[in-house]
Every structure is written in structure tokens, then in C-alpha cells.
Write a protein that holds these residues in place. Structure first.
Motif, PDB file in Angstrom:
ATOM      1  N   ALA A 329       0.807  -1.341  -0.144  1.00  0.00           N
ATOM      2  CA  ALA A 329       0.002   0.116  -0.061  1.00  0.00           C
ATOM      3  C   ALA A 329       0.963   1.037   0.010  1.00  0.00           C
ATOM      4  O   ALA A 329       0.472   2.036  -0.921  1.00  0.00           O
ATOM      5  CB  ALA A 329      -0.840  -0.117   1.252  1.00  0.00           C
ATOM      6  N   SER A 330       1.945   1.287   0.926  1.00  0.00           N
ATOM      7  CA  SER A 330       2.511   2.422   1.010  1.00  0.00           C
ATOM      8  C   SER A 330       3.576   2.958  -0.474  1.00  0.00           C
ATOM      9  O   SER A 330       3.726   3.645  -0.754  1.00  0.00           O
ATOM     10  CB  SER A 330       3.679   2.562   2.076  1.00  0.00           C
ATOM     11  OG  SER A 330       4.445   1.232   2.156  1.00  0.00           O
ATOM     12  N   GLN A 331       3.885   1.456  -0.950  1.00  0.00           N
ATOM     13  CA  GLN A 331       4.637   1.673  -2.137  1.00  0.00           C
ATOM     14  C   GLN A 331       3.955   2.218  -3.371  1.00  0.00           C
ATOM     15  O   GLN A 331       4.172   2.984  -4.046  1.00  0.00           O
ATOM     16  CB  GLN A 331       5.360   0.351  -2.508  1.00  0.00           C
ATOM     17  CG  GLN A 331       6.100   0.463  -3.640  1.00  0.00           C
ATOM     18  CD  GLN A 331       6.773  -1.108  -4.068  1.00  0.00           C
ATOM     19  OE1 GLN A 331       5.878  -1.866  -4.258  1.00  0.00           O
ATOM     20  NE2 GLN A 331       8.065  -1.061  -4.520  1.00  0.00           N
ATOM     21  N   LEU A 346      -6.782  -3.558  -1.815  1.00  0.00           N
ATOM     22  CA  LEU A 346      -6.514  -3.955  -0.601  1.00  0.00           C
ATOM     23  C   LEU A 346      -7.872  -4.621   0.038  1.00  0.00           C
ATOM     24  O   LEU A 346      -7.995  -5.238   1.124  1.00  0.00           O
ATOM     25  CB  LEU A 346      -6.148  -2.950   0.532  1.00  0.00           C
ATOM     26  CG  LEU A 346      -4.599  -2.357   0.203  1.00  0.00           C
ATOM     27  CD1 LEU A 346      -4.530  -1.245   1.050  1.00  0.00           C
ATOM     28  CD2 LEU A 346      -3.706  -3.466   0.320  1.00  0.00           C
ATOM     29  N   GLY A 347      -9.074  -4.188  -0.612  1.00  0.00           N
ATOM     30  CA  GLY A 347     -10.177  -4.647  -0.381  1.00  0.00           C
ATOM     31  C   GLY A 347     -10.853  -3.883   0.991  1.00  0.00           C
ATOM     32  O   GLY A 347     -11.746  -4.416   1.754  1.00  0.00           O
ATOM     33  N   HIS A 348     -10.522  -2.557   1.086  1.00  0.00           N
ATOM     34  CA  HIS A 348     -11.080  -1.581   2.188  1.00  0.00           C
ATOM     35  C   HIS A 348     -12.400  -1.214   1.852  1.00  0.00           C
ATOM     36  O   HIS A 348     -12.630  -1.066   0.469  1.00  0.00           O
ATOM     37  CB  HIS A 348     -10.042  -0.406   2.305  1.00  0.00           C
ATOM     38  CG  HIS A 348      -8.932  -0.802   2.996  1.00  0.00           C
ATOM     39  ND1 HIS A 348      -7.707  -0.071   3.044  1.00  0.00           N
ATOM     40  CD2 HIS A 348      -8.315  -2.039   3.835  1.00  0.00           C
ATOM     41  CE1 HIS A 348      -6.815  -0.613   3.968  1.00  0.00           C
ATOM     42  NE2 HIS A 348      -7.224  -1.896   4.309  1.00  0.00           N
ATOM     43  N   ALA A 349     -13.419  -1.145   2.829  1.00  0.00           N
ATOM     44  CA  ALA A 349     -14.506  -0.739   2.372  1.00  0.00           C
ATOM     45  C   ALA A 349     -14.566   0.943   2.122  1.00  0.00           C
ATOM     46  O   ALA A 349     -15.637   1.368   1.495  1.00  0.00           O
ATOM     47  CB  ALA A 349     -15.568  -0.862   3.693  1.00  0.00           C
ATOM     48  N   ARG A 350     -13.820   1.625   2.586  1.00  0.00           N
ATOM     49  CA  ARG A 350     -13.776   3.061   2.356  1.00  0.00           C
ATOM     50  C   ARG A 350     -12.373   3.598   2.188  1.00  0.00           C
ATOM     51  O   ARG A 350     -11.394   3.182   2.699  1.00  0.00           O
ATOM     52  CB  ARG A 350     -14.111   3.786   3.702  1.00  0.00           C
ATOM     53  CG  ARG A 350     -15.601   3.598   4.208  1.00  0.00           C
ATOM     54  CD  ARG A 350     -15.917   4.414   5.466  1.00  0.00           C
ATOM     55  NE  ARG A 350     -15.256   4.012   6.617  1.00  0.00           N
ATOM     56  CZ  ARG A 350     -14.434   4.614   6.973  1.00  0.00           C
ATOM     57  NH1 ARG A 350     -13.820   5.932   6.488  1.00  0.00           N
ATOM     58  NH2 ARG A 350     -13.394   4.212   8.184  1.00  0.00           N
ATOM     59  N   VAL A 351     -12.348   4.542   1.215  1.00  0.00           N
ATOM     60  CA  VAL A 351     -11.074   5.221   0.635  1.00  0.00           C
ATOM     61  C   VAL A 351     -10.475   5.846   2.094  1.00  0.00           C
ATOM     62  O   VAL A 351      -9.188   5.896   2.179  1.00  0.00           O
ATOM     63  CB  VAL A 351     -11.501   6.078  -0.257  1.00  0.00           C
ATOM     64  CG1 VAL A 351     -10.074   6.667  -0.885  1.00  0.00           C
ATOM     65  CG2 VAL A 351     -11.780   5.252  -1.646  1.00  0.00           C
ATOM     66  N   GLY A 352     -11.556   6.474   2.702  1.00  0.00           N
ATOM     67  CA  GLY A 352     -10.926   7.180   3.855  1.00  0.00           C
ATOM     68  C   GLY A 352     -10.141   6.398   4.847  1.00  0.00           C
ATOM     69  O   GLY A 352      -9.230   6.750   5.452  1.00  0.00           O
ATOM     70  N   PHE A 353     -10.566   5.161   4.932  1.00  0.00           N
ATOM     71  CA  PHE A 353      -9.797   4.093   5.667  1.00  0.00           C
ATOM     72  C   PHE A 353      -8.476   3.949   5.515  1.00  0.00           C
ATOM     73  O   PHE A 353      -7.494   4.035   6.139  1.00  0.00           O
ATOM     74  CB  PHE A 353     -10.490   3.107   6.160  1.00  0.00           C
ATOM     75  CG  PHE A 353     -10.181   2.019   6.849  1.00  0.00           C
ATOM     76  CD1 PHE A 353     -10.205   2.011   8.355  1.00  0.00           C
ATOM     77  CD2 PHE A 353      -9.303   0.922   6.326  1.00  0.00           C
ATOM     78  CE1 PHE A 353      -9.469   1.376   9.066  1.00  0.00           C
ATOM     79  CE2 PHE A 353      -8.486   0.104   7.042  1.00  0.00           C
ATOM     80  CZ  PHE A 353      -8.671   0.186   8.609  1.00  0.00           C
ATOM     81  N   THR A 354      -8.147   3.834   4.027  1.00  0.00           N
ATOM     82  CA  THR A 354      -7.140   3.703   3.559  1.00  0.00           C
ATOM     83  C   THR A 354      -6.061   4.819   3.689  1.00  0.00           C
ATOM     84  O   THR A 354      -5.040   4.696   4.167  1.00  0.00           O
ATOM     85  CB  THR A 354      -7.071   3.339   1.820  1.00  0.00           C
ATOM     86  OG1 THR A 354      -8.210   2.328   1.846  1.00  0.00           O
ATOM     87  CG2 THR A 354      -5.806   3.095   1.322  1.00  0.00           C
ATOM     88  N   LEU A 355      -6.707   5.932   3.370  1.00  0.00           N
ATOM     89  CA  LEU A 355      -5.812   7.184   3.731  1.00  0.00           C
ATOM     90  C   LEU A 355      -5.456   7.376   5.162  1.00  0.00           C
ATOM     91  O   LEU A 355      -4.328   7.886   5.506  1.00  0.00           O
ATOM     92  CB  LEU A 355      -6.422   8.612   3.199  1.00  0.00           C
ATOM     93  CG  LEU A 355      -6.498   8.628   1.615  1.00  0.00           C
ATOM     94  CD1 LEU A 355      -7.275   9.737   1.344  1.00  0.00           C
ATOM     95  CD2 LEU A 355      -5.216   8.788   1.112  1.00  0.00           C
ATOM     96  N   ASP A 356      -6.453   7.228   6.115  1.00  0.00           N
ATOM     97  CA  ASP A 356      -6.061   7.353   7.649  1.00  0.00           C
ATOM     98  C   ASP A 356      -5.242   6.340   8.041  1.00  0.00           C
ATOM     99  O   ASP A 356      -4.251   6.654   8.717  1.00  0.00           O
ATOM    100  CB  ASP A 356      -7.599   6.952   8.393  1.00  0.00           C
ATOM    101  CG  ASP A 356      -7.395   7.149   9.910  1.00  0.00           C
ATOM    102  OD1 ASP A 356      -6.579   8.249  10.197  1.00  0.00           O
ATOM    103  OD2 ASP A 356      -7.838   6.369  10.683  1.00  0.00           O
ATOM    104  N   VAL A 357      -5.114   5.308   7.520  1.00  0.00           N
ATOM    105  CA  VAL A 357      -4.010   4.105   7.921  1.00  0.00           C
ATOM    106  C   VAL A 357      -2.625   4.430   7.406  1.00  0.00           C
ATOM    107  O   VAL A 357      -1.528   4.271   8.088  1.00  0.00           O
ATOM    108  CB  VAL A 357      -4.397   2.821   7.387  1.00  0.00           C
ATOM    109  CG1 VAL A 357      -3.205   1.613   7.754  1.00  0.00           C
ATOM    110  CG2 VAL A 357      -5.652   2.083   8.042  1.00  0.00           C
ATOM    111  N   TYR A 358      -2.530   5.014   6.036  1.00  0.00           N
ATOM    112  CA  TYR A 358      -0.996   4.924   5.462  1.00  0.00           C
ATOM    113  C   TYR A 358      -0.698   6.401   5.143  1.00  0.00           C
ATOM    114  O   TYR A 358       0.411   6.642   4.815  1.00  0.00           O
ATOM    115  CB  TYR A 358      -1.151   4.221   3.988  1.00  0.00           C
ATOM    116  CG  TYR A 358      -1.622   2.656   4.234  1.00  0.00           C
ATOM    117  CD1 TYR A 358      -0.505   1.933   4.853  1.00  0.00           C
ATOM    118  CD2 TYR A 358      -2.815   2.028   4.046  1.00  0.00           C
ATOM    119  CE1 TYR A 358      -0.910   0.572   5.012  1.00  0.00           C
ATOM    120  CE2 TYR A 358      -3.023   0.553   4.314  1.00  0.00           C
ATOM    121  CZ  TYR A 358      -1.999   0.089   4.534  1.00  0.00           C
ATOM    122  OH  TYR A 358      -2.413  -1.322   4.875  1.00  0.00           O
TER     123      TYR A 358
END
Length: 400
Positions: A329-331, A346-358
């Protein structure tokens, strides 16, 4: 209080209704039954509903002895009647384990109608003193909240006391994403290993360990150069044997997804298929990554017998297998991939979750954003453009 509200609350009972009234704190209707010399309370959203429950208690005896109902008995009924069959078996097993280990020993004997927020807060503090992590305490609170929500629905209690409890705060686990040099070192150390394709796939797709271990050859599309995540390998919750596993669908519909592969990774996967075909393990329903006997790999064996020794061989720090997912993800984000694309892979439900994590892994993103808009605020350029505009305008004015 208006005159209408006062009249509604003072006229509490009708003929044959017994004590029926609307609570002022939460608006629920309450009925009190004392037909057998025991006072029992039932609650509902409307007066009609609470009268129906009161009538059922009096004529059918279906009171479930709410006044004496303990939390342990209620949770057992909730797990059997409301949870079992409506969630994944692994989820049901988790709820049962949390209730058995943490909730029942501390609050099991307390009557449901006597449960208060103070009881729940004390339980959480006791768990903390016993060494329970914030995340474990969060899960325990969530399980208890769901159980008491069922009690509210059935009119056993007027409100969910968990709503009054402060949720334990947990620190997010530190993410260790490998650098490009470390990725190369890991793959170099894995060259020639039976599971080299697994690590190449993990780093190029961000798939979870269970998804990789549950992958079958029917999920690999050679023509499109892609794979489809349809299932994952999980521990079977109905047995104490930690080695017993079964295939399960992804938890959410978003988890079921297609992932396009880099061309070189697809070539590696096809070479692996040829090797598995030579062993007789390349059938459509055969696992892509399996033991020499053709059986599914177990997660613990993957970590202890392959991943950890591989990290030592590559002279890399001890990281979790899940960090390979974070690395992918970070790459992608670091090279400018759209966050929605990363989220879908990644199979995340929300784009916001992806940005929040990484996003905190990528401080350079802030610098890049600032650099891209920097030219807009170039004072020298603005003054030069302004002077040029005045000169052009002046040259078009005709002298008398």
C-alpha cells in the motif's frame, strides 16, 4: 412540560392495563406486571407494543422471568438465538470466547435489569489491571453492547447502559513498511524457495495471509493476468485443534475483488503452476500454495518455518507478515497511485480508511502537494506578469 404532555403522562393506565406509563428520560413506554406477586417490568417504543408484551406475560407466561434474568443467562440466549447463524462461525466463536473469558466471570451473576454503567466501567478497569489490551477491552465492550441491545429490543431494560461508558482508547499498531532495498533483499533471500511466488504475490497485491493461503488455481486468470479473491483460509472455530482450518468467504462484499498482477509476477505464478502440475497439485480446486502432500498451508507453519527464517536470512528486522500488505500500500501511494485504486486492491470498505491508515507513512505527499502549488504564489512571476500586462495594454492605446 406542555399541557398535552402532562395529560398524556398522568393518564397512565386504562381499564385492565395495570401500571402503564411513558418514561420522561428516554420516551420508552413501561408496563408493570404484578399478577403473581412479583413485580416485572417490560418496555417498548409505543404504548401498543408494551401492552402487547404485558398481555403475553399475563396470558402465556412468556415473561422469561425478566426480573431474575442474569447477564450470563441472557448472553447465552443471545448467542444462541440472535448471533448463531447470522454471523460467520469464527465471529460467533469470538463473541462466545470474549463472553466466557472476560464478561461472565465479572458480571455474569448480575441481573440484567440491575446492570449499570458503573458495573461495566469496573469490568473494563479490572480487565486492564489483568493485562488486557485496549483493543481487547474494546471488543468486550462491543460484545456486551450488542447483548444489551437485544435486551432493550425485548423490553427487558429501558436503555443500553454501555452507551454511558467511555470506550477504551487504543494506540494504532506501528506499521513497518519495507523500503525498496529491503523488498529486494527479501525477494533475493527467497529465490529458489518453494514459497517465493507467495512472497512475490503478497508484496505485489497486498493480499492478507488468509487470502493467499485460500487462493486456488481456479482464481487465477492467465488471459487477464489477474487473480480473484473469493475465499480465505481460517481456523475452524468448532474445534480446539489449532491446526484445523476451513475455507470461508471474505467478511464483506468489498473483500471479494479482482486484482491485476504485474507481468513479471504473473510469469512467476505460471512457473509455479508448472512446478505444482509436476507434483500433481495444479487442479482447479487445488491450493496455489500447499504442502508437498497437496494440503493447505497452515498460517503458523508459514510464519515459523518460512517467514521468520527468511527475514533472518535477508538480515531484515522482525516484522509481521501483515506488514507486507502495508508495504504494498505504501509503495503504491508513494509512486502516485490514486487512493481509490489502493483501497480497491486492499479490499477496504472506504477510501478514507486507507488514507487514515497509510498517509502518515508518506510525509513526502505533503511536500509534493506544497511544491505543486508553489508556482501559483511566485511573487516575482506575479509582478512580472502584471508589468507585462500593463505594457501590452499601454501599447494598444493610440496617441492623439
Amino acid at each position: 412540560m406542555s399541557a398535552g404532555e402532562a395529560k398524556r403522562r398522568t393518564a397512565r393506565r386504562g381499564r385492565g392495563e395495570g401500571a402503564v406509563y411513558q418514561r420522561s428520560d428516554n420516551g420508552l413506554w413501561c408496563a408493570v406486571d404484578q399478577s403473581d406477586r412479583r413485580r416485572r417490568y417490560v418496555y417498548a417504543r409505543t404504548k401498543a407494543e408494551v401492552l402487547e408484551k404485558l398481555d403475553r406475560i399475563r396470558h402465556t407466561g412468556d415473561s422469561q422471568d425478566y426480573e431474575r434474568l442474569t447477564l450470563e443467562t441472557h448472553i447465552d440466549r443471545w448467542l444462541q438465538e440472535a448471533v448463531q447463524g447470522s454471523v460467520r462461525p469464527t465471529t460467533h466463536a469470538l463473541y462466545s470466547s470474549i463472553a466466557k473469558t472476560h464478561i461472565k466471570p465479572r458480571l455474569g451473576t448480575v441481573r440484567v435489569q440491575k446492570i449499570r454503567a458503573d458495573h461495566i466501567s469496573t469490568m473494563l478497569r479490572d480487565m486492564e489491571r489483568a493485562g488486557a489490551s485496549p483493543r481487547l477491552r474494546q471488543i468486550a465492550l462491543s460484545v456486551l453492547h450488542m447483548a444489551l441491545k437485544q435486551a432493550v429490543r425485548r423490553g427487558i431494560v429501558p436503555r443500553n447502559e454501555c452507551d454511558l461508558v467511555t470506550r477504551p482508547r487504543s494506540r494504532r499498531k506501528e506499521i513497518h513498511a519495507l523500503t525498496d532495498d529491503q523488498i529486494t533483499a527479501l525477494l533475493t533471500a527467497a529465490l529458489g524457495d518453494r514459497l517465493y511466488p507467495l512472497y512475490a504475490l503478497a508484496l505485489s497485491t497486498g493480499m492478507r495471509a488468509g487470502e493467499l493461503l485460500g487462493l486456488q488455481w481456479v482464481d487465477v486468470d492467465e488471459e487477464l493476468g489477474a487473480i480473484t479473491v473469493r475465499r480465505q483460509l481460517v481456523r475452524r472455530p468448532t474445534t480446539e485443534d489449532a491446526r484445523s482450518t476451513e475455507l470461508a468467504e471474505p467478511k464483506t462484499s468489498i473483500g471479494r475483488r479482482r486484482i491485476d498482477l504485474p507481468v513479471n509476477v504473473m510469469k512467476t505464478l505460471l512457473a509455479h503452476k508448472a512446478a505444482m502440475d509436476a507434483e500433481g497439485h495444479a487442479g482447479l480446486r487445488a491450493h496455489v500454495f500447499c504442502t508437498p502432500a497437496g494440503k493447505p498451508l497452515h498460517y503458523n507453519n508459514l510464519i515459523n518455518r518460512s517467514f521468520v527464517p527468511l527475514l533472518e536470512k535477508a538480515e531484515l528486522p522482525r516484522i509481521r507478515f501483515h506488514d507486507l500488505r502495508h508495504t504494498h500500500a505504501s509503495q503504491l501511494l508513494r509512486t502516485g497511485a490514486h487512493p481509490k485504486v489502493v483501497s480497491e486492491r486492499l479490499g477496504h470498505a472506504r477510501v478514507g480508511f486507507t488514507l487514515d491508515v497509510y498517509s502518515h507513512l508518506l510525509p513526502s505527499m505533503q511536500r509534493d502537494a506544497a511544491d505543486r502549488i508553489n508556482a501559483t504564489f511566485d511573487l516575482d512571476k506575479l509582478q512580472s506578469d502584471c508589468k507585462l500586462a500593463r505594457d501590452v495594454k499601454g501599447s494598444k492605446i493610440k496617441k492623439p
